[in-house]
Structures are given as structure tokens and as C-alpha cells.
Design an enzyme around this catalytic site. Structure first.
Site, PDB file in Angstrom:
ATOM      1  N   ASP B  11      61.871  -7.266  67.207  1.00  0.00           N
ATOM      2  CA  ASP B  11      62.412  -8.152  68.280  1.00  0.00           C
ATOM      3  C   ASP B  11      62.196  -9.420  67.888  1.00  0.00           C
ATOM      4  O   ASP B  11      60.963  -9.959  67.544  1.00  0.00           O
ATOM      5  CB  ASP B  11      61.709  -7.856  69.644  1.00  0.00           C
ATOM      6  N   ASP B 130      70.299   0.237  77.096  1.00  0.00           N
ATOM      7  CA  ASP B 130      69.074   0.366  77.666  1.00  0.00           C
ATOM      8  C   ASP B 130      69.082   0.916  79.275  1.00  0.00           C
ATOM      9  O   ASP B 130      69.800   0.602  80.125  1.00  0.00           O
ATOM     10  CB  ASP B 130      68.763  -1.373  78.069  1.00  0.00           C
TER      11      ASP B 130
END
Lengths: 233, 273
Positions: B11, B130
């Protein structure tokens, strides 16, 4: 390791097919002097051509046509100069593609067709490349080495010469041809530039093979680099 | 035989690798290209960068990082976060990414998936989903079934898990594949950063409905979780972040566990420039 006098000048053909950084960097890493070719003039002083690319044949042929590169590439191949097609760059060598009906180079008899009975599509990931005969391209690589694939279609050589030019096969559902060699023309369905150490070694082998071909087999000075590692001379 | 892939996920926020829990509480974990090269060297099969920089001016930084990474790690790189147009995707591919992951923009305008696939080929288009489990308790099951036979459902969240949508995760996965996604990256938000294992039910619900490869994400703690994601969830690839960043487990440990469970993996080590 890069840019040294005497290193092989490789033209990497750019027709907007995506990531060129990786192939450029990997070829530089193994000692080639890389130029990105966006037009026919860029092939003029090259000693070897690499055609990379992913995706479909029709847009690729259109873009190559607009760049004025189709005929120069066909002449390049006909003149016996070193050519490496990667993924789509291999598929373009065949007569045409079932993916979108595009007519392609017609250098190798056969068509590009969807992988049959594949458990997953696209075929994405590392898979074993099983050699059908020996070639300098695979020097120092164990048979069935894992290399990286990302595609749904693959070229199928046809006709009497099909077996002779099948350099390697890979299984995903059924077996398909994952590498071909015919004289000065090499094609691989996997991505050596994304295949870690094995891929880098293979590209080093290509540079040595192409150097030998470019300078002629009878040249006084051996173009093969010293030592067994990937690198230029 | 096709190998199951182990994918470290980085990330990236404002040029640094960070990691949070359930997408918040970010902790600095290092320089992206450096970490990428380390993972390539340690046998990672692929890398994923998710740009979680909110500000648009961070895009330039991201593209530079993608290029520096592509020059150092000779393994495939998927980049996601903030890709909204075909042009954004082109920029990321030209910087050196092999695949681009679409999330919020695809959920808002599913035609983006088709347009990107038409331009670059479906193998370059990853749709990231997600998913958050919708608790179904007896009597409140919207399907009216309730009880132990009630099938679990998951809602799709976007904008880094901050916003809900009306999409159901399994239906969205099926549709995304039909629209042209070449791969699905399925993250369980319930499990993300919690080290409680992958949501294998979610994975199975999706892998049983699509033929494109599915990457499992969210919840890795132990090598046995990776085995479960493949064996029970049907995942083609398994992604993890903090357990690799913090050296809790090496990639080689995870691959050994998969091998011991009879799952084919690549054991050759990679190289980095």
C-alpha cells in the site's frame, strides 16, 4: 553492463501495447544497447529486433501499420536478421488470429487460437516450459523451468514444418506451443522480462545468440560473453 | 502445471509503503522500490501496489515509483488506486506496470472495465472488490430464509472502504468478469489487517462462479491461511502485506506450507537489478 562498445544494438518495437520499461530494462541489464523503435528509421542500425506486447492482434496490426512498421519488420525477418517475438509479438508471426479475425504477418503457417479446456482464462501466472528440442535460447535453464504467462490465446503452428519449429510446450488444460524457433525467428508466449532470474538468463541467451547471428557464424571474435552469467561481451 | 502465486501487496501513500488495520491507522513500512526488489529476490511471484494517496498531485510520485520498481524487480507488477480513465491506465502501464487494478471507478461506471480491456487486453485489467459481510441473523434475512441455511452475502465498499454501494460482491464479481476483467482481487474488509485468516467462504462463493483467476486478500496471519485460501477458497493467487513487511513469515515459508499441502508453487528464486 550496458552501453559498452560492441554490445548488441536491439530495437524494441513500440506500438502502444503497454509496458516497455520492463523489456527495455531487462535487455539493458543483460548487456544490450536498447533503442525503442516507433518508426522504420529506428530499425536502420539495429542488429536485433524484439517485438513485445500483450492484448489483441487487430489493434496491434493497425498501430504497427500506422507507424509504417509492418513491411520493414517483414523485410527484417526475410533478410534473416534476429527477431524475438514476446507474447503478442509471437502471435503476430502466424497467418491470423481467431481473437478478432486479424490477418497477421504470415511468417509461420498456422493461426492464433483460444486456449482449449483451460481451467482458468486468462492463463495468468508461472507455468512450466517444456522443451521439445535444444536451443541456445534455453542454455543454462533446467527443462520445465517456470516462466510467467499472461494470455488467453496462443499460436498453433500448422503444416509439415510444425513439429520442427515447436521449441517448447506448456500445459494449461491442454498443451499449447509456448516457444517457437525457425532460423532467425524466435517467439515465446511467456514474458522473459517478467520471469525473474530465469527470464533474465533467457534474455542474456537471446542477446548472445543474436550477436552470433548478426556478426556471422564465421566471425573471428567470439561474441559470447565470458563466464556463465547473463551479460554482454 | 500452473503455479499458485504468492503476492506481497504494498500500500503506497505519498511515496511510502504503509499498512493499516481495516484500511485506517497507517504505519510507515518503507521505500516501495526497495521493498519490491527485496520481495522479488525472496521469491515473490508478483507484486501489487495499491496507491492510497488521496490527493491527485500524488499521481506523479506514484508513476515515478512504478517506473523505479519496474526497473529493479523483474516480476509482474499490478498497480491500483486512483485509476479513473483509459488514459490513467495507459500512463500507469507506460510507467512499467503490467496490470492495472480498477476499484471505485469501475463500481461507479462498469463500462470503464470494458473500455480498458478493449484498449489493453483483458489480461491487463484487474477488478478489485472490497467486500464486507452482511450479517444475516434469523428473522432479519432479507431473503426470508434465516437459520443455518441462510447464504452469506457481502456488500461492495469503495473509496478505500469508506463508502458503501448497492452492489453485492459475488454478483459484481461475475459481472466484472463478463465486462472484461481478466482477474479479480478480492479483499475481505472484515479480515483486512486483523490476521484472522482469509474469508474462504467469500472466495469460494466467487471462484465457483467465475473462470478468471481470483486473488485472495485480507486477513493473512500464518502459512496455513494461504493453504486455506487456495484449498478451501479456490484462490489462484494469495496476497498479503504486513506479515511479509514485518518479516513475521518469509515467502519461502508460505511456499513450503503450500507445497506440503500438495499445491503447486514456483520455488525458483527471483532476481532484482
Amino acid at each position: 553492463m550496458s552501453g559498452a562498445a560492441g554490445s548488441l544494438r536491439v530495437a524494441v518495437v513500440d506500438y502502444g501495447a503497454g509496458n516497455l520499461v520492463s523489456i527495455e530494462q531487462a535487455l539493458t541489464f543483460v548487456g544490450a544497447e536498447v533503442r525503442v523503435a516507433t518508426g522504420p528509421g529506428d530499425l536502420a542500425d539495429a542488429q536485433a529486433v524484439v517485438v513485445p506486447g500483450v492484448g489483441a492482434a487487430a489493434p496491434a496490426m493497425r498501430r504497427l501499420g500506422r507507424a509504417g512498421l509492418v513491411d520493414p519488420l517483414l523485410r527484417w525477418i526475410a533478410l534473416g536478421k534476429p527477431y524475438l517475438g514476446i507474447c503478442l509479438g509471437l502471435q503476430l508471426l502466424f497467418d491470423g488470429s481467431d481473437e478478432d479475425g486479424a490477418a497477421t504477418f504470415g511468417v509461420i503457417p498456422g493461426r492464433t487460437a483460444l486456449l482449449e479446456d483451460a481451467p482458468t482464462l486468462p492463463h495468468i501466472g508461472w507455468n512450466q516450459v517444456e522443451r521439445r528440442h535444444e536451443h541456445a535460447l534455453f542454455a543454462g535453464l533446467a527443462d520445465a523451468t517456470d516462466l510467467y504467462f499472461v494470455h488467453s490465446y496462443a499460436g498453433r503452428p500448422e503444416g509439415p514444418g510444425a513439429d520442427a519449429i515447436t521449441l517448447a510446450e506448456t500445459e494449461h488444460g491442454r498443451r499449447f506451443v509456448s516457444a517457437v524457433d525457425r532460423g532467425n525467428v524466435l517467439g515465446v508466449q511467456f514474458h522473459p522480462e517478467r520471469s525473474g532470474g530465469a527470464g533474465v538468463r533467457l534474455l542474456g541467451n537471446f542477446v548472445r545468440w543474436a550477436t552470433a547471428l548478426a556478426v556471422g557464424a564465421g566471425a573471428e571474435r567470439s561474441p559470447v560473453g565470458a563466464g556463465g552469467t547473463a551479460g554482454g561481451d | 502445471m500452473l503455479r499458485r502465486r504468492i503476492i506481497p501487496c504494498l500500500d503506497v501513500a505519498n511515496g511510502r509503503v504503509v499498512k493499516g488495520t481495516r484500511f485506517v491507522d497507517l504505519v510507515d513500512e518503507g521505500d516501495p522500490p526497495e521493498l519490491a526488489a527485496r520481495y522479488a529476490d525472496e521469491g515473490a511471484d508478483e507484486l501489487v501496489f495499491l496507491d492510497i494517496t488521496a490527493a491527485p498531485e500524488g499521481r506523479r510520485t506514484l508513476l515515478e515509483i512504478v517506473e523505479r520498481t519496474a526497473r529493479r524487480a523483474f516480476i509482474p507488477l499490478t498497480v491500483g488506486g486512483g485509476v479513473r480513465t483509459v488514459r490513467d491506465m495507459r500512463d500507469v502501464l507506460r510507467a512499467g506496470a503490467d496490470k492495472v487494478s480498477l476499484n471505485t471507478a469501475a463500481a461507479a461506471d462498469p463500462s470503464l472495465v470494458t473500455r480498458c480491456a478493449a484498449r489493453f487486453g483483458r489480461q491487463a485489467v484487474v477488478v478489485a472488490i472490497d467486500a464486507r459481510r452482511i450479517e444475516v441473523t434469523e428473522g432479519t434475512d432479507p431473503g426470508g430464509r434465516g437459520g443455518p441455511d441462510a447464504r452469506p452475502r457481502w456488500e461492495v465498499l469503495v473509496k478505500g472502504g469508506r463508502e458503501t454501494t448497492s452492489l453485492e460482491a459475488v454478483e459484481w464479481a461475475v459481472r466484472a468478469a463478463e465486462l472484461g476483467a481478466g482477474e479479480l482481487l478480492v479483499t475481505s474488509i472484515d479480515r483486512d489487517g486483523t490476521q484472522s485468516g482469509y474469508d474462504t467462504e467469500l472466495l469460494r462463493a466467487i471462484t465457483s462462479r467465475v473462470t478468471v483467476p481470483v486473488i485472495a486478500s485480507g486477513g493473512a496471519a500464518a502459512p496455513s491461511d494461504f493453504v486455506a485460501a487456495v484449498r478451501d477458497g479456490g484462490a489462484d493467487a494469495v496476497l498479503a502485506a504486513s506479515i511479509f513487511h514485518r518479516r513475521i513469515h518469509a515467502i519461502a515459508d508460505v511456499k513450503r506450507a503450500l507445497q506440503a499441502a500438495g499445491i503447486p508453487v514456483r520455488t525458483t528464486q527471483g532476481v532484482a537489478a
